[in-house]
Design a protein around this motif. Structure first.
Motif: not given
Lengths: 521, 310
Positions: A302, A312, A316, A333
């Motif tokens: 990530l 981010r 998460t 992503y």
């Protein structure tokens, strides 16, 4: 013992694509639809022509049992892989492991093949093993009923056609049904609605504003493809999942040649993949130091791909890795960060005529909503009524959560075998590895029924209870039962889905057919 | 008063959602803003909007740390609802011609510092720190400012929007005080020791150092706009009254701390507090804007547009 050692009679390696085309042409073979147009009673009735049903058919054939029928509700084979043909659809287990050890394919084009290639492989299985003549298409089973006196299962379709068999195999698949989610106002939306498992290939996304609801296994595969063609893509996420890097490479020609000329090399590759996936159980199934390492890899992935701190944070996960399905992707992503994509994490308030209203008060207007919201997984019922001894109904027996003996037999329902029954789901290894163990077990049972001319082969209630007590005790210590909500659990948190152990353990469990645990007549 | 049932509250929250498009932002009434009011109101609305937005971020942090699934979901909704309030207040500003193009009103330096602190440290704070500070901010600033606004502005659209905002806020406060009481249910001594350990956390000390001048700065701003000082203090005292209504509430050490701080803030003659904090306001006022780090991307999610295709 590894289930991959179950190989009986490896098929000659052939390019599946050519035969697949021929198989598709012939796949519209229909059974008569008039009432009571029954065929003669067969040794086994198989419900579903997906991976499980076809695998069962192959193993029956290889064991010399030729009189079986596969009832398929659709007009083509392939099950989940026939239905899930959305852009980017692919398997997240390497193809050399996501295939049958008794029917290897040396020609996989990539390490993780797309759904079309997997479907080609399924068609290749049909052609290679001559299964077409056994399949009855457009026969949607509406009821399965056991006649104890005769020791016969009767399948009645929704068109009132009746098929009978001495044994029955429920191979309809756990991920066969889907529906739009129950979001307020969904029926008001005037634009196009598409479910990932029922893709509309005629809809042109070019120049369209698109919303994708759901960021699970399907969502993260669809989004990168839509971002390439649509004008703008809004991704509505409820819970971020753990996304791991995907080591996906195209297979060089020399590699295919090697696998063709030296099948043992492909078997060795399969073993390598099998054991590397087995080791992942230590990180994914139980909370161990390896779990932390796996989470670190996820966070590293990530951090490497997403530079913005807030994005981010939004991506998460807040649960232990493995608690929900682990996702793999290299392009999800990056796709979210394209100029024409945006991640929305506000809760959805409702769907309106023109789009999706989120709780921050804004209406996100779109031309099309793609629902990548998964499948209708039943934890406490069956897709159609299954009536066993003394008129008992499996759905009633399962009201408080589905239970079976070794995932495959249910007490009170003799001569019936389930594929992907309760507590057979893998979290770390190929589903087909588990499936092979189930097929071998069912084959043993069917052989016994036919060979010993049994009317009843029914697992004992006490054996089933003992087995489930052990399973639930073991499940309590796994990551799946560690507190997050997932499709593995019922609303009450009962886990009727997953197998709490290594694939090797599962294979050992299935390799042992304990006759003492059964009642026969 | 007994604590509220959080599961029922969550259902109520889900059932009472509204969107910016429920309000006709072009309806007549904008002309009721007087020329004299306009410049003060512009600054006032900008501050109010930023308080809502900062509150939203605090709720996002609370959602990460909430002890139960229900509370986590409630805080996720509150995060979005505070953002909705900020969006609605921006829509009002636009209606009144206070925004130029797509510009977001500039936050003052104290707000910028708080934004930076929230972005870096809020997620690491224990749930009960923010869970006590947020109701204080809501009841004092939001409550006093909103009442003042409705008393002075005649525009019916403003009243319509704040009727909805106030309904949301009453639920936020209900949950806020319930959570404060939950914290007071275990032994006070243990809680006190745990709290002292938290207070020693340098990240929290930084937060306190940012929060104190922000309060004084906001006090100066609203008073400059004509809000009687007593109204602000009265609202802050309401925090003490409601928060301390039960034994559990009073036993929450964070409540005691914030309450005490509220007393210092409302007592202008407390030189020990106000001289250094006002000095901090002055010092932070001298910080050049370009010396501050870039605003985090969550700030850019603010919008006055009821509908969007991008």
């Amino acid at each position: 013992m590894s289930t991959t050692e179950n190989s009986k009679k490896p098929a000659k390696p052939k390019a599946p694509r050519k035969k697949a085309a021929a198989a598709r042409k012939t796949s519209a073979r229909k059974a008569p639809t008039s009432k009571k147009a029954a065929e003669k009673t067969v040794s086994a009735l198989i419900v579903g022509a997906g991976f499980a049903g076809l695998g069962m058919a192959i193993r029956l054939k290889q064991a010399g049992i030729e009189d079986f029928i596969i009832l398929e509700r659709g007009n083509a084979v392939g099950g989940t892989w026939r239905d899930n043909q959305y852009p980017g659809a692919a398997c997240d287990i390497p193809s050399n492991l996501y295939s049958y050890s008794f029917a290897p394919n040396p020609n996989w084009s990539r390490s993780f093949s797309g759904s079309e290639e997997i479907l080609d492989y399924v068609h290749h299985l049909v052609a290679e093993f001559g299964l077409e003549k056994h399949i009855r298409f457009e026969q949607n089973v509406a009821e399965l009923r056991f006649d104890e006196k005769q020791g016969i299962w009767t399948a009645t379709t929704d068109k009132d056609v009746i098929f009978t068999g001495r044994a029955a195999v429920m191979a309809q698949g756990p991920l066969a049904n889907c529906s739009f989610p129950a979001i307020t106002g969904i029926e008001d939306f005037k634009g196009k609605k598409i479910h990932s498992a029922r893709w509309d290939h005629d809809y042109d996304f070019a120049g369209k504003n698109v919303a994708v609801v759901g960021t699970g296994a399907s969502g993260i595969q669809i989004i990168p493809e839509l971002v390439k063609v649509a004008k703008h893509v809004k991704v509505f996420q409820r819970t971020p999942g753990w996304v791991m890097p995907r080591p996906d490479f195209s297979t060089p020609e020399w590699n295919k040649l090697l696998f063709r000329k030296l099948p043992a090399s492909q078997q060795a590759m399969r073993e390598l993949l099998y054991w590397s996936h087995e080791s992942m159980a230590l990180a994914v199934i139980w909370n161990s130091p390896l779990t932390r390492i796996a989470e670190r890899i996820g966070k590293w992935h990530l951090r490497r791909q997403v530079k913005d701190r807030w994005l981010r944070r939004q991506l998460t996960p807040d649960f232990t890795i493995g608690c929900k399905r682990v996702l793999v992707s290299n392009d999800y992503y990056p796709a979210l960060q394209k100029d024409n994509a945006k991640l929305i994490t506000w809760p959805i308030a409702r769907i309106s005529e023109k789009g999706i209203r989120t709780v921050e008060g804004i209406e996100h207007q779109v031309d099309c909503i793609v629902f990548a919201t998964g499948f209708d997984v039943s934890h406490s019922g069956t897709p159609f009524p299954v009536v066993g001894r003394d008129g008992r109904v499996m759905g009633d027996d399962w009201k408080r959560g589905a239970q079976a003996y070794k995932s495959i037999n249910v007490a009170g329902y003799p001569n019936l075998f389930l594929t992907f029954g309760p507590n057979s789901g893998p979290g770390h290894n190929s589903a087909l590895v588990y499936m092979e163990s189930q097929l071998e077990y069912a084959l043993k049972g069917i052989r016994k029924i036919v060979g010993e001319d049994l009317k009843v082969l029914d697992v004992r209630e006490d054996a089933q209870q003992r087995f489930n007590k052990g399973i639930q005790k073991r499940l309590a210590k796994t990551n799946w039962n560690s507190g997050c909500k997932s499709w593995y659990l019922t609303e009450d948190g009962f886990n009727a889905t997953m197998y709490p152990g290594f694939a090797t353990q599962y294979a050992a469990q299935m390799a042992d057919f304990k006759e003492d645990d059964y009642e026969t007549a | 008063m007994a604590s509220i049932d959080l599961d029922k509250m969550l259902e109520k929250i889900k059932g009472t959602q509204w969107a910016l498009s429920d309000i006709d932002w072009d309806a007549p009434g904008a002309e009721l803003i007087t020329e004299e009011q306009w410049p003060k109101l512009k600054e006032f609305m900008a501050d109010l909007m930023w308080i809502e937005h900062v509150g939203a971020r605090a709720f996002a942090a609370l959602a990460k740390k909430a002890p139960t699934d229900t509370l986590r979901e409630i805080y996720s909704y509150f995060h979005a609802e505070e953002q909705r309030h900020a969006n609605a207040e921006m829509a009002l500003m636009r209606r009144w011609g206070m925004l130029e193009g797509d510009e977001i009103p500039e936050p003052n330096v104290n707000l910028r510092i708080i934004i930076e602190w929230l972005d870096r440290f809020a997620d690491e704070m224990p749930v009960y720190v923010l869970g006590t500070v947020v109701p204080m901010l809501e009841i004092a600033l939001d409550g006093a400012l909103c009442t003042f606004l409705l008393e002075t502005v005649k525009d019916p659209v403003c009243h319509q929007a704040f009727e909805k905002i106030n309904d949301d806020e009453s639920r936020h406060l209900g949950v806020g005080f319930t959570v404060m009481e939950m914290q007071g249910r275990s032994a006070s001594y243990i809680k006190m020791v745990q709290m002292m350990a938290r207070v020693m956390d340098p990240r929290l000390i930084l937060g306190i150092a940012s929060y104190m001048p922000l309060l004084n700065k906001m006090r100066d701003n609203v008073i400059a706009m004509g809000l009687p000082e007593e109204k602000l203090y009265k609202a802050m005292q309401k925090f003490e009254r409601i928060g301390g209504r039960t034994e559990e509430g009073r036993r929450n050490p964070w409540f005691q701390l914030i309450k005490q701080h509220g007393r210092w803030v409302t007592n202008r003659s407390n030189k020990m507090y106000h001289v250094p904090v006002d000095a901090l306001v002055k010092i932070t006022g001298m910080v050049p804007r370009n010396a501050l780090p870039a605003v985090p991307s969550w700030v850019k999610e603010l919008t006055y547009e009821p509908t969007t295709t991008r």
